[in-house]
Design an enzyme around this catalytic site. Structure first.
Site, PDB file in Angstrom:
ATOM      1  N   SER A 132     -12.598 -21.584   1.570  1.00 59.78           N
ATOM      2  CA  SER A 132     -13.098 -22.203   2.923  1.00 59.78           C
ATOM      3  C   SER A 132     -13.424 -23.618   2.866  1.00 59.78           C
ATOM      4  CB  SER A 132     -14.590 -21.344   2.908  1.00 59.78           C
ATOM      5  OG  SER A 132     -15.291 -21.758   2.118  1.00 59.78           O
ATOM      6  N   HIS A 148     -12.470 -10.622   9.940  1.00 58.64           N
ATOM      7  CA  HIS A 148     -13.327 -11.489   9.356  1.00 58.64           C
ATOM      8  C   HIS A 148     -14.788 -10.931   9.243  1.00 58.64           C
ATOM      9  CE1 HIS A 148     -11.280 -15.609   9.540  1.00 58.64           C
ATOM     10  NE2 HIS A 148     -10.523 -14.497   9.601  1.00 58.64           N
ATOM     11  N   ASN A 202     -11.319  -9.872   5.108  1.00 57.65           N
ATOM     12  CA  ASN A 202     -12.069 -11.144   4.423  1.00 57.65           C
ATOM     13  C   ASN A 202     -13.428 -10.652   3.940  1.00 57.65           C
ATOM     14  OD1 ASN A 202      -9.950 -12.280   5.496  1.00 57.65           O
ATOM     15  ND2 ASN A 202     -11.153 -14.085   6.449  1.00 57.65           N
ATOM     16  N   ASP A 221      -9.188 -20.941   4.265  1.00 55.61           N
ATOM     17  CA  ASP A 221      -9.929 -19.972   5.092  1.00 55.61           C
ATOM     18  C   ASP A 221     -10.704 -21.046   5.964  1.00 55.61           C
ATOM     19  OD1 ASP A 221     -11.135 -17.851   6.301  1.00 55.61           O
ATOM     20  OD2 ASP A 221     -12.776 -17.965   5.045  1.00 55.61           O
ATOM     21  N   HIS A 222     -10.459 -20.818   7.420  1.00 60.13           N
ATOM     22  CA  HIS A 222     -11.080 -21.440   8.572  1.00 60.13           C
ATOM     23  C   HIS A 222     -11.023 -23.017   8.719  1.00 60.13           C
ATOM     24  CE1 HIS A 222     -13.547 -18.476  10.514  1.00 60.13           C
ATOM     25  NE2 HIS A 222     -13.556 -17.870   9.428  1.00 60.13           N
ATOM     26  N   ASP A 235     -16.306 -12.126   1.532  1.00 58.99           N
ATOM     27  CA  ASP A 235     -17.194 -13.158   0.791  1.00 58.99           C
ATOM     28  C   ASP A 235     -18.792 -12.892   0.219  1.00 58.99           C
ATOM     29  OD1 ASP A 235     -18.034 -15.579  -0.281  1.00 58.99           O
ATOM     30  OD2 ASP A 235     -17.811 -16.667   1.725  1.00 58.99           O
ATOM     31  N   SER A 289     -17.876  -7.872   4.670  1.00 59.86           N
ATOM     32  CA  SER A 289     -18.969  -7.477   3.683  1.00 59.86           C
ATOM     33  C   SER A 289     -19.820  -6.406   4.213  1.00 59.86           C
ATOM     34  CB  SER A 289     -19.627  -8.846   3.034  1.00 59.86           C
ATOM     35  OG  SER A 289     -18.853  -9.695   2.303  1.00 59.86           O
TER      36      SER A 289
END
EC number: 4.1.2.13
Length: 323
Positions: free
Chosen positions: A50, A210, A253, A83-84, A255, A213
């Site tokens: 990121s 996205h 995704n 990412d992003h 994180d 988690s």
């Protein structure tokens, strides 16, 4: 084995109806923890960096650490993904450094401006064989100091966006959010997974989820037990992610889960062994906790055992896809 492009990796996933974990990395221990899991399960993997990670570790350091994973594990397809990325300049920097995939996130702009920016990135990336992910709609939560409210992706807008830009993958907003506090409570979880199949059918490309988690209760409890303060953290149920994969999501995704696993293990060492001061004594358990966290996820995503399914196409060879 060369770096794998996102287009090839997700194309295989879409064909065989499984999802590939895209795990954010900031340092060596995170990369090692992730790789231990995917090697054990023989799964392809996306290592993504990121903007915040690049500020912390520097793009070159992270790229070289990811390349070390590729060198050590040549039988595992690895995609290194930005990412992003928020500007053409940041995306160009990653491409020129050798990333095999980039995300341009212009979703906070009006539709036409999002299209314009994304097309510029696609032209630059595809000329070099690099894949492009873009985003339409906005997720809630905070992503690298940018706060957003949810705006779900409209299927017809997605179709038009993909036709106009030629992106390889599309991140869709279906009610998830970034961070560990995705919903007010477990009873408040509402996801528009019904949109996924419609968007998948209309666009014909792999979709990205996205903010995926799950914030497992046992990990949250460990953090709180050893001095942390995360009492209200709520994530996306793994069952919902599996459902979305069945409808067309190919990239997931993750994180916060990795961060939490590492944090819980490190806090435990600090409390139970206050005499420890060698970073290896707490970073090692943190690394192992990431592996333990990710193994059941990768199994649930369905990518285990698929590492040897295809011969990875180099970036040079990938250029031919776009001519």
């Amino acid at each position: 084995m060369p770096l794998c492009t996102l287009r090839q990796m997700l194309g295989e996933a879409r064909k065989h109806k499984y999802g590939v974990g895209a795990f954010n990395v900031n340092n060596m221990e995170q990369i090692q923890g992730i790789m231990k899991a995917v090697v054990q399960l023989k799964s392809p993997v996306i290592l993504q960096c990121s903007r915040g990670a690049l500020k912390y570790s520097d793009m070159i350091y992270l790229k070289k650490l990811c390349e070390a994973a590729l060198e050590k594990h040549p039988d595992i397809p690895i995609c290194i993904h930005l990412d992003h990325g928020d500007t053409l300049e940041s995306v160009k920097m990653a491409i020129d450094l050798g990333f095999s995939s980039v995300m341009i996130d212009a979703s906070h702009h009006p539709f036409d401006e999002n299209v314009r920016i994304t097309k510029e990135v696609v032209a630059y990336a595809h000329a070099r064989g690099v894949s492009v992910e873009a985003e339409l709609g906005t997720l809630g939560g905070i992503e690298e100091d940018v706060q957003n409210t949810v705006q779900l992706t409209e299927p017809q807008d997605a179709k038009k966006f993909v036709e106009l830009t030629g992106v390889d993958a599309l991140a869709v907003a279906i009610g998830t959010s970034h961070g560990a506090y995705k919903f007010k409570s477990e009873s408040d979880i509402r996801l528009a997974i019904d949109r996924v199949k419609t968007i998948s059918d209309l666009t014909g490309i792999p979709l990205v989820m996205h903010g995926s988690s799950s914030v497992p209760k046992d990990v949250k409890d460990m953090i709180n037990k050893y001095g942390g303060k995360m009492p209200d953290a709520v994530g996306v149920p793994i069952e919902s992610i599996v459902h979305a994969i069945g409808e067309g999501v190919c990239k997931i995704n993750v994180d916060s889960d990795s961060r939490m696993a590492m944090t819980g293990a490190i806090r435990k060492v600090f409390v139970e062994h206050p005499e420890k001061f060698d970073p290896r004594d707490y970073l090692g358990p943190g690394r192992d906790a990431i592996t333990e966290m990710l193994i059941p996820k990768i199994k649930a995503f369905g990518s285990a055992g698929h590492a040897g399914d295809y011969k990875v196409v180099s970036l040079e060879e990938a250029k031919a896809w776009y001519k």
